[in-house]
Write a protein that holds these residues in place. Structure first.
Motif, mmCIF file in Angstrom:
data_model
loop_
_atom_site.group_PDB
_atom_site.id
_atom_site.type_symbol
_atom_site.label_atom_id
_atom_site.label_comp_id
_atom_site.label_asym_id
_atom_site.label_seq_id
_atom_site.Cartn_x
_atom_site.Cartn_y
_atom_site.Cartn_z
ATOM 1 N N ALA A 173 0.728 -1.099 0.019
ATOM 2 C CA ALA A 173 0.090 -0.077 0.006
ATOM 3 C C ALA A 173 0.717 1.319 -0.054
ATOM 4 O O ALA A 173 0.683 2.129 -0.746
ATOM 5 N N ILE A 174 2.016 1.209 0.840
ATOM 6 C CA ILE A 174 2.826 2.264 0.779
ATOM 7 C C ILE A 174 3.533 2.617 -0.427
ATOM 8 O O ILE A 174 3.713 3.582 -1.151
ATOM 9 N N GLY A 175 3.687 1.395 -1.112
ATOM 10 C CA GLY A 175 4.460 1.676 -2.487
ATOM 11 C C GLY A 175 3.490 2.218 -3.550
ATOM 12 O O GLY A 175 3.944 3.011 -4.454
ATOM 13 N N TRP A 176 2.270 1.636 -3.452
ATOM 14 C CA TRP A 176 1.463 2.172 -4.456
ATOM 15 C C TRP A 176 0.915 3.676 -4.128
ATOM 16 O O TRP A 176 0.982 4.657 -5.313
ATOM 17 N N ALA A 177 0.906 4.236 -3.085
ATOM 18 C CA ALA A 177 0.853 5.472 -2.671
ATOM 19 C C ALA A 177 1.913 6.415 -2.835
ATOM 20 O O ALA A 177 1.770 7.595 -3.263
ATOM 21 N N VAL A 178 3.054 5.801 -2.888
ATOM 22 C CA VAL A 178 4.457 6.637 -3.364
ATOM 23 C C VAL A 178 4.104 6.707 -4.817
ATOM 24 O O VAL A 178 4.701 7.941 -5.275
ATOM 25 N N VAL B 5 10.258 2.364 -7.222
ATOM 26 C CA VAL B 5 9.743 1.520 -6.500
ATOM 27 C C VAL B 5 9.687 -0.024 -6.535
ATOM 28 O O VAL B 5 9.383 -0.238 -7.751
ATOM 29 N N LEU B 6 10.107 -0.695 -5.866
ATOM 30 C CA LEU B 6 10.341 -1.900 -5.959
ATOM 31 C C LEU B 6 9.859 -2.803 -4.701
ATOM 32 O O LEU B 6 10.304 -2.519 -3.661
ATOM 33 N N TYR B 7 9.048 -3.505 -4.814
ATOM 34 C CA TYR B 7 8.773 -4.852 -3.882
ATOM 35 C C TYR B 7 9.573 -6.236 -3.990
ATOM 36 O O TYR B 7 9.388 -6.735 -5.256
ATOM 37 N N LEU B 8 10.020 -6.572 -3.220
ATOM 38 C CA LEU B 8 10.448 -7.944 -3.100
ATOM 39 C C LEU B 8 10.647 -8.687 -1.717
ATOM 40 O O LEU B 8 10.455 -8.071 -0.876
ATOM 41 N N SER B 9 10.755 -10.265 -2.028
ATOM 42 C CA SER B 9 10.981 -10.716 -0.584
ATOM 43 C C SER B 9 12.451 -10.734 -0.325
ATOM 44 O O SER B 9 13.481 -10.760 -1.395
ATOM 45 N N ASP C 111 14.623 4.052 -5.748
ATOM 46 C CA ASP C 111 14.272 5.177 -4.799
ATOM 47 C C ASP C 111 13.439 4.653 -3.539
ATOM 48 O O ASP C 111 13.719 5.374 -2.688
ATOM 49 N N VAL C 112 12.845 3.781 -3.768
ATOM 50 C CA VAL C 112 11.778 3.012 -2.505
ATOM 51 C C VAL C 112 12.002 1.570 -2.743
ATOM 52 O O VAL C 112 11.554 1.101 -3.504
ATOM 53 N N ILE C 113 12.751 1.055 -1.676
ATOM 54 C CA ILE C 113 12.700 -0.472 -1.676
ATOM 55 C C ILE C 113 11.741 -1.014 -0.550
ATOM 56 O O ILE C 113 12.229 -0.582 0.409
ATOM 57 N N LEU C 114 11.117 -2.078 -0.906
ATOM 58 C CA LEU C 114 10.200 -2.591 0.019
ATOM 59 C C LEU C 114 10.604 -4.074 0.129
ATOM 60 O O LEU C 114 10.278 -4.741 -0.867
ATOM 61 N N MET C 115 11.025 -4.660 1.387
ATOM 62 C CA MET C 115 11.551 -5.961 1.134
ATOM 63 C C MET C 115 11.100 -6.641 2.627
ATOM 64 O O MET C 115 10.861 -5.965 3.606
ATOM 65 N N ASP C 116 10.248 -7.635 1.975
ATOM 66 C CA ASP C 116 9.577 -8.535 2.903
ATOM 67 C C ASP C 116 10.453 -9.675 3.585
ATOM 68 O O ASP C 116 11.183 -10.125 2.973
ATOM 69 N N ASP C 117 9.956 -10.092 4.793
ATOM 70 C CA ASP C 117 10.661 -10.986 5.594
ATOM 71 C C ASP C 117 12.354 -10.966 5.522
ATOM 72 O O ASP C 117 12.954 -12.050 5.043
ATOM 73 N N ILE C 118 12.652 -9.814 6.145
ATOM 74 C CA ILE C 118 14.119 -9.707 6.152
ATOM 75 C C ILE C 118 14.991 -10.846 6.832
ATOM 76 O O ILE C 118 16.358 -11.184 6.807
ATOM 77 N N GLN C 119 14.351 -11.501 7.832
ATOM 78 C CA GLN C 119 15.071 -12.657 8.551
ATOM 79 C C GLN C 119 15.177 -13.840 7.606
ATOM 80 O O GLN C 119 16.050 -14.721 8.273
ATOM 81 N N ASN D 282 19.802 9.051 0.270
ATOM 82 C CA ASN D 282 18.412 9.645 0.668
ATOM 83 C C ASN D 282 17.386 8.839 -0.048
ATOM 84 O O ASN D 282 16.272 9.654 -0.565
ATOM 85 N N LYS D 283 17.429 7.525 -0.002
ATOM 86 C CA LYS D 283 16.207 6.739 -0.634
ATOM 87 C C LYS D 283 15.489 5.913 0.308
ATOM 88 O O LYS D 283 16.185 5.459 1.291
ATOM 89 N N GLN D 284 14.375 5.763 0.244
ATOM 90 C CA GLN D 284 13.673 5.164 1.328
ATOM 91 C C GLN D 284 13.850 3.515 1.358
ATOM 92 O O GLN D 284 13.699 2.876 0.438
ATOM 93 N N ILE D 285 13.865 3.062 2.559
ATOM 94 C CA ILE D 285 14.025 1.690 2.941
ATOM 95 C C ILE D 285 12.982 1.349 3.605
ATOM 96 O O ILE D 285 12.868 1.659 5.002
#
Length: 452
Positions: free
Chosen positions: A167-172, A181-185, A213-221, A244-247
């Protein structure tokens, strides 16, 4: 001005020499040269990445103190990495969030963000369990990397972490159309890195991620124990943060509880904001179900929706699975969705514990919730709020166990049937007249069921 800069840097070098061994100085600091000092910003030239990474990991405090003492307390300082014919200025500031991007920044190809289309803020239902982190996500979407960076979201499986970061990614993308913007596990990142190593394309791999610019990484563990992948992600993280890129990262636990990750990574995960997202309570589950039924015009009656909310154990993923299963059964067998069908479907998709609660479970849960001892709970004391706490325990024992009022009374300090009945009626009446108490009671009941 250049002469003055060299003299000031020589003074820094002198202090540094006094605080480290000659071997350390020769290995790290001897190769550093002052490049420029303009508008209160000092840029130092280093021969390669390994030098500034060593400074960041081992000598950052020393460098900061020395530079601030020789130049001035408001100076910003960073590095210009000299690699072959390229001169990339990656400004690492010690006391400000303003940073300089790559001098060699070039046009980059269009990016598939890999975002899930259905995970937006429009259908991310707000509740007590996610209100804070949802608000933070909206703030980040408005101004990426200006508020909380990195954002580390943690919580149990099925609580909505993946939905939220998408949702954050789409809003950005909506508010900043040109943002990459990139989403990945984390697992996919590991697989991609392994392929890059095998194909001898690690530099291409790193260069690609440094354009985000904005990386969205799921399940970093999932990177736990994968040392080389962690090292690569460390370099990428540094580059993005310095520029100054969003993580935004998610995990099933807070950073302090993740084992198998390097300390330097865990330290960086704590730089911004750590925000917990909890499992939705029954009220939020009902809201999520009702929203899905309404928005998709699903033929699921209200009593079945309420029944699902009671049984799904606070998991959004379970809610989706059960609803999809009900719809599939309804279509295939051409039948209406009823409580009978729900009873048939639920055990196939979620674990349902049919073992009834005991009076011991109730007493332990109440004592923990109100921070009292069991002897206080079953005592003859009538002082408030202890007496009301006892009424609640008796009411929940009547509702959640198979015990008779007489048995409950015996286990609650030898009280008779009439006293137990009085407690039950007291709580029922209070629920009807006090909405705040009613909500509190529901939350207590839920915690007891979960924690038994």
């Amino acid at each position: 001005m250049k002469k003055e800069l060299n003299e000031m840097w020589d003074e820094c070098v002198k202090i540094i020499r006094e605080n480290i061994s000659q071997e350390q100085f020769n290995t790290i600091f001897a190769s550093i040269k002052p490049k420029s000092f303009n508008e209160n910003k000092l840029i130092l030239t280093v021969p390669d990445r390994s030098v500034y990474e060593s400074i960041e990991e081992h000598y950052l405090d020393l460098m900061t103190k020395v530079i601030l003492s020789v130049f001035n307390k408001n100076v910003k300082w960073g590095y210009s990495v000299q690699s072959g014919k390229k001169d990339n200025a990656n400004d690492k500031t010690s006391n400000t969030s303003n940073q300089v991007a790559d001098n060699n920044e070039s046009a980059v190809e269009e990016l598939n963000s890999q975002l899930f289309p259905r995970y937006t803020f429009d259908n991310f239902i707000e509740g007590d369990s996610n209100r804070l982190v949802r608000s933070v996500g909206l703030a980040i979407a408005k101004n990426p990397a200006k508020t909380f960076n990195p954002l580390f979201i943690y919580g149990p499986s099925g609580c909505g972490k993946t939905h939220l970061i998408n949702a954050i990614g789409w809003a950005v993308k909506q508010q900043h159309p040109n943002a990459r913007v990139l989403y990945l596990s984390a697992h996919l990142f590991y697989v991609q890195y392994t392929d890059a190593v095998r194909q001898n394309k690690v530099n291409d791999f790193i260069n690609f991620y440094q354009t985000i610019d904005v990386i969205l990484m799921d399940d970093i563990q999932e990177l736990s124990g994968k040392t080389q992948t962690q090292n690569t992600f460390f370099h990428i993280f540094n580059h993005l943060h310095l520029n100054n890129k969003q993580i935004i990262l998610t995990a099933d636990r807070p950073p302090i509880e993740i084992t198998g990750l390097e300390d330097r990574l865990l330290t960086r995960f704590k730089w911004g904001l750590q925000a917990e997202i909890e499992r939705p309570n029954k009220a939020l589950c009902r809201s999520i179900i009702n929203n899905k039924v309404k928005s998709e015009s699903l033929p699921i009656p209200e009593n079945v929706c309420n029944y699902i909310a009671e049984k799904v154990n606070g998991s959004v993923r379970d809610i989706e699975g059960v609803i999809n299963a009900l719809m599939a059964f309804s279509v295939v067998y051409r039948c209406e969705i009823t409580m009978k069908l729900a009873d048939k479907v639920l055990p196939k998709f979620i674990h349902t514990d049919e073992t009834p609660l005991t009076i011991k479970d109730i007493k332990q849960g109440i004592c923990k919730q109100f921070n009292i001892s069991e002897s206080e709970l079953i005592s003859q004391s009538r002082r408030q709020p202890l007496a009301q706490t006892r009424h609640i325990a008796i009411f929940l024992a009547s509702k959640l166990t198979n015990m008779s009022n007489t048995q409950i009374g015996e286990n609650m300090g030898g009280r008779n049937h009439a006293t137990v009945l009085h407690s039950i009626n007291y709580v029922k009446n209070l629920c009807e007249t006090d909405t705040k108490f009613n909500k509190q009671l529901s939350e207590i009941e839920e915690q007891i069921i979960r924690n038994r």
